[in-house]
Design an enzyme around this catalytic site. Sequence first.
Site, PDB file in Angstrom:
ATOM      1  CE  LYS A  52      -3.738  -2.525   2.223  1.00 49.93           C
ATOM      2  NZ  LYS A  52      -4.528  -2.849   3.415  1.00 49.93           N
ATOM      3  CD  GLN A  96      -3.385  -4.559   6.436  1.00 48.26           C
ATOM      4  OE1 GLN A  96      -3.505  -3.531   5.792  1.00 48.26           O
ATOM      5  NE2 GLN A  96      -3.772  -5.727   5.951  1.00 48.26           N
ATOM      6  CG  ASP A 119      -9.571  -0.420   4.908  1.00 42.69           C
ATOM      7  OD1 ASP A 119      -9.430  -0.851   3.745  1.00 42.69           O
ATOM      8  OD2 ASP A 119      -8.688  -0.477   5.775  1.00 42.69           O
TER       9      ASP A 119
HETATM   10  N1  GUN Z   1      -6.816  -7.142   6.064  1.00 47.26           N
HETATM   11  C1  GUN Z   1      -7.219  -7.916   5.036  1.00 47.26           C
HETATM   12  N2  GUN Z   1      -7.821  -7.155   4.086  1.00 47.26           N
HETATM   13  C2  GUN Z   1      -7.796  -5.888   4.550  1.00 47.26           C
HETATM   14  C3  GUN Z   1      -8.273  -4.654   4.008  1.00 47.26           C
HETATM   15  O1  GUN Z   1      -8.856  -4.551   2.934  1.00 47.26           O
HETATM   16  N3  GUN Z   1      -8.040  -3.575   4.798  1.00 47.26           N
HETATM   17  C4  GUN Z   1      -7.421  -3.646   5.994  1.00 47.26           C
HETATM   18  N4  GUN Z   1      -7.259  -2.522   6.695  1.00 47.26           N
HETATM   19  N5  GUN Z   1      -6.975  -4.772   6.520  1.00 47.26           N
HETATM   20  C5  GUN Z   1      -7.165  -5.887   5.783  1.00 47.26           C
END
Ligand code: GUN
Length: 279
Positions: A52, A96, A119
């Site tokens: 990211k 995350q 998110d």
């Molecule tokens: N863990 C697995 N997929 C995601 C996601 O799309 N966003 C976040 N923040 N954590 C994750």
Amino acid sequence: MGEIVNVKEIVESKKVELKRRIENLKEKRIFPKLALILANDDKASRVYVGNKRKLCHELGVLEEEYTFDENVVEEELINVIKKLNKDDSVDGILVQLPLYNHLNESKILDCISPNKDVDGFHPLNLGKLMIGEKTTVSCTPKGVMTILESLNVNLSGKDAVIVGRSRIVGKPMAQLLLSKNATVTTCHSKTKDLKEYTKKADILVVAVGVPHLIKKDMVKEGAIVLDVGINRIDGKLQGDVDTQDVLEKVEYITSVPGGVGLTTVISLMENLIEIAERR
Ligand code: GUN
């Protein structure tokens, strides 16, 4: 013989579009910024956060990472989120998942301002999605919709089956497909006869984290299959669908790696830029 979707190509054209939008913002002296919070020592999560951040650099977006060790207390994490909520230079806050076991996931996610929730995990944003209001949509399901749009799939009246009912994928995915007039069924670990459902699906989205769960006898001829699973087996990534087994039967399938995961990070950037454009 079916086709493995060229997700890389979809992602490249999205990047061009995003760079143009970011340039437009910068001309208005708006510099989009993402704050990433990592509170677990899971190797895969570290890789995802790294990917990211890398995309932020590639697109010219500012980012800052906050990493916590296993001694972190909930209050400490919540205080950082509250500070970021008030910081006008920060457009998006991402926590995350998963978190260390002693941290309460819902309590922490609920602290993120719904206006900075890149998110789309906040209850307010999930609620808006449910009633069909414009909102920030969870990145993985949004990426699946991007792939379906690129393939020019008309979802109206199609039978869509989702395997998995998580807050991150299954539930928002069902709402998105429903909003495009698909007939949606959500299956999960307690579903009595999974195959009964999956083999009737025109669109099959699988997000349960069971390697190669879906085989040829479980898919419909000419189906479109989106594999959201990312399983690490002997150091190699494997999806929830046995791609080679089902390939001859389906119309399209996404691979793992090189599939839905690529669009997830693009969706994150789209969400961030949408928020920055509202400034
Ligand atoms: N863990 C697995 N997929 C995601 C996601 O799309 N966003 C976040 N923040 N954590 C994750």
